[in-house]
Design a protein around this motif. Structure first.
Motif, mmCIF file in Angstrom:
data_model
loop_
_atom_site.group_PDB
_atom_site.id
_atom_site.type_symbol
_atom_site.label_atom_id
_atom_site.label_comp_id
_atom_site.label_asym_id
_atom_site.label_seq_id
_atom_site.Cartn_x
_atom_site.Cartn_y
_atom_site.Cartn_z
ATOM 1 N N ASP A 165 11.766 75.698 39.030
ATOM 2 C CA ASP A 165 10.662 74.831 39.450
ATOM 3 C C ASP A 165 10.379 73.709 38.461
ATOM 4 O O ASP A 165 9.539 72.854 38.727
ATOM 5 C CB ASP A 165 9.383 75.654 39.632
ATOM 6 N N GLU A 166 11.045 73.704 37.337
ATOM 7 C CA GLU A 166 10.822 72.684 36.302
ATOM 8 C C GLU A 166 11.553 71.393 36.673
ATOM 9 O O GLU A 166 12.724 71.412 37.022
ATOM 10 C CB GLU A 166 11.334 73.221 34.962
ATOM 11 N N CYS A 176 8.912 60.612 39.324
ATOM 12 C CA CYS A 176 7.974 61.566 38.743
ATOM 13 C C CYS A 176 6.697 61.627 39.559
ATOM 14 O O CYS A 176 6.218 62.716 39.909
ATOM 15 C CB CYS A 176 7.661 61.187 37.297
ATOM 16 N N LEU A 177 6.137 60.480 39.910
ATOM 17 C CA LEU A 177 4.891 60.448 40.665
ATOM 18 C C LEU A 177 5.064 61.040 42.057
ATOM 19 O O LEU A 177 4.158 61.692 42.568
ATOM 20 C CB LEU A 177 4.357 59.024 40.753
ATOM 21 N N GLN A 217 7.277 66.413 35.519
ATOM 22 C CA GLN A 217 6.459 66.610 36.723
ATOM 23 C C GLN A 217 5.084 67.135 36.331
ATOM 24 O O GLN A 217 4.958 68.044 35.520
ATOM 25 C CB GLN A 217 7.170 67.600 37.635
ATOM 26 N N GLY A 218 4.054 66.512 36.896
ATOM 27 C CA GLY A 218 2.691 66.939 36.637
ATOM 28 C C GLY A 218 2.023 66.240 35.467
ATOM 29 O O GLY A 218 0.805 66.239 35.359
ATOM 30 N N VAL A 219 2.813 65.674 34.571
ATOM 31 C CA VAL A 219 2.274 64.913 33.427
ATOM 32 C C VAL A 219 3.060 63.605 33.278
ATOM 33 O O VAL A 219 3.521 63.253 32.200
ATOM 34 C CB VAL A 219 2.275 65.729 32.116
ATOM 35 N N CYS A 220 3.191 62.900 34.372
ATOM 36 C CA CYS A 220 3.978 61.664 34.408
ATOM 37 C C CYS A 220 3.427 60.595 33.477
ATOM 38 O O CYS A 220 4.161 59.694 33.063
ATOM 39 C CB CYS A 220 4.047 61.115 35.827
ATOM 40 N N ASP A 221 2.143 60.692 33.134
ATOM 41 C CA ASP A 221 1.525 59.692 32.263
ATOM 42 C C ASP A 221 1.774 59.973 30.781
ATOM 43 O O ASP A 221 1.273 59.253 29.919
ATOM 44 C CB ASP A 221 0.022 59.617 32.533
ATOM 45 N N LEU A 222 2.576 60.988 30.464
ATOM 46 C CA LEU A 222 2.903 61.324 29.074
ATOM 47 C C LEU A 222 4.413 61.319 28.841
ATOM 48 O O LEU A 222 4.999 62.335 28.433
ATOM 49 C CB LEU A 222 2.316 62.696 28.714
#
Length: 183
Positions: free
Chosen positions: A48-49, A179-180, A71-76
């Motif tokens: 799932d990663e 990613c988004l 995934q889930g932290v696209c802003d980092l």
């Protein structure tokens, strides 16, 4: 960067890592690869990663520069360089923390630190860059022609590398979109 001296990657990596033992490393599936001039964008998955990468593989046969998002932290996102070594590494460890300079074209130099890391079972070492303003660097990369890296080596001459930014703008934009879309 004036008076650029290049040290061969093999000599540099040999100086950093004198022994290695075979081990096991996680292997990610690579999907949705798309070329962008000297860069590529892709999805990396393991179970799932999910990670998303914009990578330059053109400038060196044994080194890559990549911008990565998870995934889930696209802003980092994070900037990473990988250099291939002669042998698989026997352990995962932080090898060194070195003063580093980053510059895109003739923009101001960014003084930072890079942590050199090995991963068990991987035949490379990674440089993870500590950056306070990665969005500005990403904008510069998207508009620039070359990215210069300079690594201090204590009593030895600095180690310099230059990566092409041809296609970085499209690769970075696609990495962010992928990613988004998955988050």
């Amino acid at each position: 960067m004036p008076n650029v001296k290049r040290l061969s990657l093999a000599a540099f990596s040999a100086a950093l890592f004198s022994t290695a033992l075979p081990g096991l490393a996680a292997t990610f599936n690579v999907d949705a690869t798309q070329p962008h001039d000297h860069w590529q964008s892709m999805t990396l998955s393991l179970g799932d990663e999910r990670h998303f990468r914009a990578v330059e593989t053109h400038s060196y046969s044994d080194a890559t520069l990549s911008l990565n998002a998870t995934q889930g932290v696209c802003d980092l996102p994070w900037l990473e360089m990988r250099v291939t070594l002669r042998e698989q590494q026997g352990e995962s460890r932080a090898v060194n923390l070195v003063p580093t300079r980053i510059r895109v074209d003739d923009t101001p130099i960014i003084d930072t630190m890079a942590e050199f890391i090995t991963e068990r079972g991987d035949d490379g070492f990674y440089a993870h860059f500590y950056l306070n303003d990665l969005p500005t660097l990403m904008d510069q990369m998207s508009q620039g022609e070359q990215l210069f890296l300079g690594f201090d080596q204590q009593d030895n001459d600095p180690w310099y590398m230059t990566f092409s930014l041809a296609g970085a703008d499209e690769a970075i934009a696609r990495m962010q979109r992928l990613c988004l879309a998955e988050s």
